[in-house]
Enzyme design. Structure first.
Site, PDB file in Angstrom:
ATOM      1  N   TRP A 148       0.866  -1.185   0.000  1.00  0.00           N
ATOM      2  CA  TRP A 148       0.000   0.000   0.000  1.00  0.00           C
ATOM      3  C   TRP A 148       0.907   1.241   0.000  1.00  0.00           C
ATOM      4  CZ3 TRP A 148      -1.999   2.721   4.834  1.00  0.00           C
ATOM      5  CH2 TRP A 148      -2.958   3.682   4.505  1.00  0.00           C
TER       6      TRP A 148
ATOM      7  N   ASP B  45      -0.478  -5.321   9.329  1.00  0.00           N
ATOM      8  CA  ASP B  45      -1.438  -4.251   9.074  1.00  0.00           C
ATOM      9  C   ASP B  45      -2.728  -4.925   8.625  1.00  0.00           C
ATOM     10  OD1 ASP B  45      -2.843  -2.037   8.306  1.00  0.00           O
ATOM     11  OD2 ASP B  45      -1.628  -1.614   6.523  1.00  0.00           O
TER      12      ASP B  45
ATOM     13  N   LYS C 173     -12.895   0.427   6.950  1.00  0.00           N
ATOM     14  CA  LYS C 173     -13.623  -0.342   5.933  1.00  0.00           C
ATOM     15  C   LYS C 173     -14.666  -1.267   6.548  1.00  0.00           C
ATOM     16  CE  LYS C 173     -10.380   1.514   3.643  1.00  0.00           C
ATOM     17  NZ  LYS C 173      -9.675   1.752   2.420  1.00  0.00           N
TER      18      LYS C 173
HETATM   19  C1  LIG Z   1      -3.462  -1.619   3.699  1.00  0.00           C
HETATM   20  C2  LIG Z   1      -4.074  -0.498   4.475  1.00  0.00           C
HETATM   21  N1  LIG Z   1      -3.639  -0.250   5.712  1.00  0.00           N
HETATM   22  C3  LIG Z   1      -4.146   0.724   6.451  1.00  0.00           C
HETATM   23  C4  LIG Z   1      -5.137   1.542   5.979  1.00  0.00           C
HETATM   24  C5  LIG Z   1      -5.586   2.602   6.935  1.00  0.00           C
HETATM   25  O1  LIG Z   1      -6.709   3.233   6.755  1.00  0.00           O
HETATM   26  P1  LIG Z   1      -7.274   4.317   7.748  1.00  0.00           P
HETATM   27  O2  LIG Z   1      -6.148   5.148   8.275  1.00  0.00           O
HETATM   28  O3  LIG Z   1      -8.227   5.070   6.919  1.00  0.00           O
HETATM   29  O4  LIG Z   1      -7.936   3.572   8.871  1.00  0.00           O
HETATM   30  C6  LIG Z   1      -5.635   1.345   4.673  1.00  0.00           C
HETATM   31  C7  LIG Z   1      -6.652   2.204   4.083  1.00  0.00           C
HETATM   32  O5  LIG Z   1      -6.858   2.287   2.911  1.00  0.00           O
HETATM   33  C8  LIG Z   1      -5.077   0.295   3.905  1.00  0.00           C
HETATM   34  O6  LIG Z   1      -5.510   0.018   2.667  1.00  0.00           O
END
Ligand SMILES: Cc1ncc(COP(=O)(O)O)c(C=O)c1O
Length: 397
Positions: free
Chosen positions: A130, A211, A246
């Protein structure tokens, strides 16, 4: 002073949103940004969350500070959700944790913790990973390198190459893993591969940093964390960043947790003081609202059931879109084998088409996706599958 700074290049995904919004083609399809969408392209508030909001509003009688840990009941609820009700590590007080502003906040505080503990650590991330992992981790002062992961030929994982790289890691290394629904590829580790990683981590002393941002959006709430739980049972120390963006649809409420599994309750106590101290130095305390809502949902059996059902139906919708898209592709004159689409998990797939083909999809057909050819499967709907398959057929010719 400020005239020294130049304008930074626009974030590519945000740029895509602008292009999409300005596109007047009624057939346009947005497969870019990674949020869940329903059949009408809407990212609705989950029903259980709406009910929890009412319950919480009626109950809340103060807005005073909560402290860096955030909503303690929420943090405990997430420990159980991820590590299981019967986790020995949790029961023996070996897991420190705190609420964070989203999964991003958890990744950042986790990285700061690692920076405090060890001098020269290297974080190893999957190739690709990511995009936001890189700035979140490196801006805490850690070096980040990549290990082989995605196999563009098969749409799966190059596990032999990954394992060969893992064989070189030792106690100064951190292995960043996606708990499930790998972003951006959708290619997930098998249970046996998780077991092999756990064996190496236990023997070689590197620390897994998991993660997990999509629990429940792959094969189900329990199934999606089988690998993480196996790791937790077979390695002494690990770090976990979770997100409720999500699976509870709480994107803008910035709700996540950082969990740190340690060797003893005594270690966990020390780590708890450090992560709280790191939070204090960054943003002081997390926003509480999302934590209260998730806590309410998880503690009320009826609401929890309603949330689980809704989450399952979201995951099922994505699966049926995967199957639907593959069927449409296979019915066309397309040489490339896209069967990986139904093997991959969660919201994302890498189509494995060139940048030029991605550009054509956008410019000639108003179908928007990241340059890497990552698509958000939840951005599809039953109506547009034929259109997308036709466009693919045309650009692959
Ligand atoms: C792989 C991954 N890790 C962490 C996140 C963290 O998202 P957030 O900070 O919106 O909770 C996302 C969001 O798209 C993600 O795709």
């Amino acid at each position: 002073m400020f005239d020294q700074l130049d304008v930074l290049p626009a974030d590519p995904l945000l740029g895509l949103i602008t292009l999409y919004n300005n596109d007047t083609n009624p057939k346009k399809v947005d497969l870019g940004v990674g949020v869940y969408r329903d059949e009408h392209g809407h990212t609705a508030i989950m029903q259980a969350i709406q009910k929890a909001e009412k319950i919480h509003m009626d109950k809340e009688d103060s807005k005073t500070y909560l402290g860096p840990i955030g909503v303690a009941g929420f943090v405990n609820g997430i420990k159980s959700l991820v590590l299981g009700e019967s986790s020995q590590a949790v029961a023996s007080g070996r897991v420190a944790g705190l609420q964070t502003p989203g999964g991003c906040g958890a990744l950042r505080i986790g990285a700061e913790l690692l920076k405090r503990i060890k001098g020269e650590v290297t974080v190893w991330a999957s190739d690709p990973t990511w995009a936001n992992h890189i700035p979140l981790i490196s801006s805490a002062g850690l070096e980040i390198k990549s290990y082989p992961y995605f196999d563009a030929e098969t749409g799966g994982i190059k596990f032999d190459a990954m394992d060969a790289k893992l064989a070189e890691l030792g106690p100064n290394d951190i292995l960043l893993l996606h708990g499930c629904c790998h972003n951006p590829t959708g290619a997930d580790l098998s249970y046996e591969q998780w077991q092999q990683i756990a064996k190496r981590a236990a023997e070689q002393g590197f620390i897994p940093f998991v993660d997990i941002a999509y629990q429940g959006l792959g094969d189900g709430l329990e199934e999606d964390v089988k690998g993480v739980r196996y790791l937790s049972e077979h390695v002494e120390e690990m770090v976990i960043a979770t997100s409720c963006s999500k699976n509870f649809g709480l994107y803008r409420e910035r709700t996540g947790t950082l969990l740190v599994q340690t060797k003893s309750a005594e270690n966990a106590h020390a780590i708890q003081t450090h992560v709280q101290d790191a939070a204090r130095a960054n943003y002081s305390m997390p926003p509480a609202y999302g934590g209260f809502l998730v806590d309410t949902v998880l503690q009320d059996p009826a609401l929890r059931k309603e949330w689980e059902d809704e989450l399952n139906s979201m995951a099922e919708r994505v699966k049926s879109l995967r199957a639907g898209l593959l069927e449409k592709i296979q019915a066309r004159d397309i040489d490339k084998d896209f069967s990986f689409i139904v093997e991959q998990k969660g919201m994302f797939s890498f189509l494995g088409i060139s940048k030029e083909q991605v550009r054509k999809m956008r410019e000639d057909y108003s179908i928007y996706m990241a340059d890497s050819s990552r698509i958000n499967v939840a951005g599809l709907n039953t109506e547009c599958l034929d259109y997308v398959a036709d466009a693919l057929e045309a650009v692959l010719k």
